[in-house]
Enzyme design. Sequence first.
Site, mmCIF file in Angstrom:
data_model
loop_
_atom_site.group_PDB
_atom_site.id
_atom_site.type_symbol
_atom_site.label_atom_id
_atom_site.label_comp_id
_atom_site.label_asym_id
_atom_site.label_seq_id
_atom_site.Cartn_x
_atom_site.Cartn_y
_atom_site.Cartn_z
ATOM 1 N N ASP A 62 -7.593 -3.104 -6.492
ATOM 2 C CA ASP A 62 -7.987 -3.710 -5.259
ATOM 3 C C ASP A 62 -9.322 -3.286 -4.566
ATOM 4 O O ASP A 62 -9.459 -2.946 -3.395
ATOM 5 C CB ASP A 62 -6.871 -3.486 -4.242
ATOM 6 C CG ASP A 62 -6.897 -4.099 -3.027
ATOM 7 O OD1 ASP A 62 -7.220 -5.324 -2.918
ATOM 8 O OD2 ASP A 62 -6.708 -3.467 -1.827
ATOM 9 N N ALA A 66 -4.822 10.378 6.277
ATOM 10 C CA ALA A 66 -6.249 10.433 5.643
ATOM 11 C C ALA A 66 -7.117 10.973 6.774
ATOM 12 O O ALA A 66 -7.325 10.226 8.031
ATOM 13 C CB ALA A 66 -6.706 9.366 5.102
ATOM 14 N N ALA A 67 -7.924 11.987 6.842
ATOM 15 C CA ALA A 67 -8.789 12.260 7.708
ATOM 16 C C ALA A 67 -9.768 11.217 7.906
ATOM 17 O O ALA A 67 -10.415 10.660 7.118
ATOM 18 C CB ALA A 67 -9.499 13.825 7.270
ATOM 19 N N GLU A 95 0.752 -1.371 0.261
ATOM 20 C CA GLU A 95 0.093 -0.043 0.009
ATOM 21 C C GLU A 95 0.961 1.429 0.127
ATOM 22 O O GLU A 95 1.793 1.275 0.755
ATOM 23 C CB GLU A 95 -0.991 0.102 1.280
ATOM 24 C CG GLU A 95 -1.774 -1.074 1.249
ATOM 25 C CD GLU A 95 -3.050 -0.979 2.356
ATOM 26 O OE1 GLU A 95 -3.193 0.188 2.736
ATOM 27 O OE2 GLU A 95 -3.455 -1.970 2.822
#
Length: 397
Positions: free
Chosen positions: A270, A201-202, A104
Site C-alpha cells: 500500500d 504513533a508519535a 489497517e
Amino acid sequence: GRQNEENEEFLPTGETSVDSYPNWLKFHIGINRYELYSRHNPAIEALLQDLVTQKITSVAMKSGGTQLKLIMTFQNYGQALFKPMKQTREQETPPDFFYFSDYERHNAEIAAFHLDRQVKWICIKRKGEILILDFRRVPPVAGRLVNMTREIRDVTRDKKLWRTFFISPANNICFYGECSYYCSTEHALCGKPDQIEGSLAAFLPDLSLAKRKTWRNPWRRSYHKRKKAEWEVDPDYCEEVKQTPPYDSGTRILDIMDMTVFDFLMGNMDRHHYETFEKFGNETFIIHLDNGRGFGKYSHDELSILVPLNQCCRIRKSTYLRLQLLAKEEYKLSLLMKESLLKDKIAPILYQPHLEAMDRRLRIVLKAVSDCIEKDGYDNVVENDFNADVNTVTTER
C-alpha cells in the site's frame, strides 16, 4: 548582555532548557536531514514509555483516510495517532480482499517501527549491538491498552465520535466513529467490556513548523480492480524513472530501494505515496509512514512488491551488508525481531508464522540482489555509501 544570554540558557531549576523539554519535543528537535532520530537518542526510549503511560487528555477523529484513526493528546501536550485493533494476531487477510480494502493493523504499525530501527542484542561471543534495518525512518510507535470509556468517550469533545458509542448485546462498550471504510455498527470496535488495544504513533512536528512534501511513488499500484500500472507491463520502467527528477541524481532511487526491501519483508502493498521534509530539499531520507497494511499474510510472499529492485538493480552497500548479516543463523531476522518486539506492552506483536515469513522473504531479496550482480556486475548494483578512510556510513546515506 552576557548575563541575559546565561539566563536564557538555564531555567530557574538549574536544568539546561533542553533537558526540561518533554520527550516528544526532544524527538522533534533531533530530526535531521539523514534520519528521524539518531542511533543512541535516549529520548526515543523515553518517548515510547510516554506513549504507553501518559494520561490521555483529549481525543479527536483524524479526518481523511479510509479507516478510523484517533488523534490522542497527552498531559505533556504530546500527540499520537491511535490505530485500534481490528484483527487478531492469527488472522490473515482473506484471499479475495484487494490490497486497497485490507484492514489497517495496529500490530503492523508497531512491528514496522521495530523492523526499521535498531535492537540491542547481546550475542553469545561478545557484547555487541545488532541493528535490524537501521534506517530510523519510522516515527516511534508503541502498543497500548486503552479504556474506551475513561480514555476515549469521556475525554472527547468530538460529538461525531461520541455519538457512535453504544453498549452491545453482550454488554460491551463499542464505538465505530466516522470514516469511509469499516465505520458502521457492523464493524464497531468493542471492548471486553471496555478495554481496547491499539498502536500509538508519535506525531511528527506540526506542518506549520516542518512542512512535508508528498511524492507519488513511481511504483504505485493502480488501485483499480482491473487496470494494471505502467511498471507492471513495462520491464524497462526503471530506466524511465531514473531520467526523471528527483530520481536522476542524488540518493532518492537508493531510498526507494530501501523502502522496497522494507515493504517486501512486511508484505506491504500500500505504498502509494511517500513524504520527505521540504526543508531538506531532495537530498534527504524518505519517511516510512503508515505501515498498517503490512503483515497481512504470512502464507504468501507478494513478489510484485520487489519489482522496483528487480527492475533497477541498485542497492546501498550498507543495506546489502545488513541484509546479509540478518540472514546468518546467529543474527537471524526473525529472532532479532521477536526479541525487539517483546519490549512492547502488548506483546506478542507478531504471530510466529509472520516472523518466519520475514526470514523467507529476506532470502528472496538476497537472491534478487545476487541475480542483479550476476547480470550487471557488483559495482553497478551495489552503491558504496561507506567512507573510504573510516569504516562508517557516510552522511550521503
